[in-house]
Write an enzyme that holds these catalytic residues in place. Sequence first.
Site, PDB file in Angstrom:
ATOM      1  N   LYS A  13       0.855  -1.181   0.000  1.00  0.00           N
ATOM      2  CA  LYS A  13       0.000   0.000   0.000  1.00  0.00           C
ATOM      3  C   LYS A  13       0.893   1.234   0.000  1.00  0.00           C
ATOM      4  O   LYS A  13       1.744   1.402   0.875  1.00  0.00           O
ATOM      5  CB  LYS A  13      -0.898  -0.017   1.242  1.00  0.00           C
ATOM      6  CG  LYS A  13      -1.738   1.248   1.378  1.00  0.00           C
ATOM      7  CD  LYS A  13      -2.717   1.131   2.527  1.00  0.00           C
ATOM      8  CE  LYS A  13      -3.457   2.424   2.726  1.00  0.00           C
ATOM      9  NZ  LYS A  13      -4.395   2.355   3.846  1.00  0.00           N
ATOM     10  N   LYS A  40      -2.232  -1.505  -3.805  1.00  0.00           N
ATOM     11  CA  LYS A  40      -3.103  -0.330  -3.737  1.00  0.00           C
ATOM     12  C   LYS A  40      -2.277   0.935  -3.817  1.00  0.00           C
ATOM     13  O   LYS A  40      -1.294   1.037  -3.104  1.00  0.00           O
ATOM     14  CB  LYS A  40      -3.852  -0.386  -2.399  1.00  0.00           C
ATOM     15  CG  LYS A  40      -4.682   0.829  -2.110  1.00  0.00           C
ATOM     16  CD  LYS A  40      -5.268   0.734  -0.730  1.00  0.00           C
ATOM     17  CE  LYS A  40      -5.954   2.047  -0.422  1.00  0.00           C
ATOM     18  NZ  LYS A  40      -6.305   2.167   0.954  1.00  0.00           N
TER      19      LYS A  40
HETATM   20  C1  PBG Z   1      -7.013   3.170   5.604  1.00  0.00           C
HETATM   21  C2  PBG Z   1      -7.485   3.105   4.205  1.00  0.00           C
HETATM   22  C3  PBG Z   1      -7.402   4.101   3.242  1.00  0.00           C
HETATM   23  C4  PBG Z   1      -8.014   3.600   2.094  1.00  0.00           C
HETATM   24  C5  PBG Z   1      -8.450   2.313   2.383  1.00  0.00           C
HETATM   25  N1  PBG Z   1      -8.101   2.017   3.703  1.00  0.00           N
HETATM   26  C6  PBG Z   1      -6.925   5.505   3.309  1.00  0.00           C
HETATM   27  C7  PBG Z   1      -5.550   5.835   3.690  1.00  0.00           C
HETATM   28  O1  PBG Z   1      -4.649   5.008   3.786  1.00  0.00           O
HETATM   29  O2  PBG Z   1      -5.369   7.031   3.943  1.00  0.00           O
HETATM   30  C8  PBG Z   1      -8.142   4.346   0.803  1.00  0.00           C
HETATM   31  C9  PBG Z   1      -9.130   3.819  -0.163  1.00  0.00           C
HETATM   32  C10 PBG Z   1      -9.459   4.749  -1.270  1.00  0.00           C
HETATM   33  O3  PBG Z   1      -8.847   5.812  -1.486  1.00  0.00           O
HETATM   34  O4  PBG Z   1     -10.407   4.398  -1.997  1.00  0.00           O
HETATM   35  N2  PBG Z   1      -7.951   2.675   6.507  1.00  0.00           N
END
Ligand code: PBG
Length: 323
Positions: free
Chosen positions: A195, A248
């Site tokens: 991520k 992601k």
């Molecule tokens: C954190 C989380 C995020 C997303 C999914 N889980 C945001 C982040 O890391 O700031 C982002 C998903 C998206 O942008 O669609 N709980």
Amino acid sequence: MSFPTHRYRRLRLTESLREMVRETTLAPSDFIAPLFVVPGEGVRQPVPSMPGVDRTSCELAAKDAKELFALGVKSVILFGIPDQKDAAGTSSADPEGPVCKAVRAIKSESPGTVVMTDICLCEYTDHGHCGVLSGETVDNDPTLRILAEEALAHAKAGADVVAPSDMMDGRVAAIRKALDASGFQSVPILSYAAKYASGFYGPFREAAESTPSFGDRRAYQMDPANVREAVKEVLSDVEEGADLVMVKPAMAYLDVVRAVKEATNVPLAAYNVSGEYAMVKAAERNGWIDGKRVTLEILTSIRRAGADLILTYHAKEAATWLA
Ligand code: PBG
């Protein structure tokens, strides 16, 4: 062995021929639909930067999950927006919090739906970071216990899969251990293994009220410039017990999806995130692109890169188009 012996256009002549030689498939069962759940009843609030996406109370989330299931979308992933936040994200493990309530509501309304829950603290901490702080740094090891408690609470509520997205080191092992110790050996972990610290999460943070109150997430999420590191992250999460792994965001990271696919044999998901969705919707609304065509092209490209599953806000409309 080329022209005029070979004419590649021969196999592009009709839709039937094109379909026969198509290398990549796209089906509603490839999609996991993200749902934002809030406290209360009868609540449906549109998210302005994500046209078509709402924040709903639990019983409406259950209704939406049932509709998705009927369209062939077999899975949803839940994000909770709690009433209460504190420094340690305590409400993340509340059995009466929106996520646990929504899990129960969905499982009773639509038992076949695979209900996944996002495991993270950023929606539950008053500072908006994904773990507990020591000064201005997110403290890895004390955060693991809280994440494990959150995962356990979701499993007790009936979650089918838990999906840690916090990017703390060692969280997959900590969650696996906690689940196994309480009799949840059969609950799989989908790890947000690679991520990235991405600008594409903007609209999500508005929807989930999870923008950090200071600084950013670069000290725990990955540097967008790295791909070898993604493979390293994924391999160690698999070793710690991840059943499925995720890359992601998706669109700007298709090379990462491919690299991870080649390095592992566990099912791979990619998250077509909020900013990717918002860009398509904005351009479509301006009449600059054909939204349906571009959306299906994007989703196909994520599958072509190697993703088995796609978390996407397009799930419902795409399932309707594919029917
Ligand atoms: C954190 C989380 C995020 C997303 C999914 N889980 C945001 C982040 O890391 O700031 C982002 C998903 C998206 O942008 O669609 N709980």
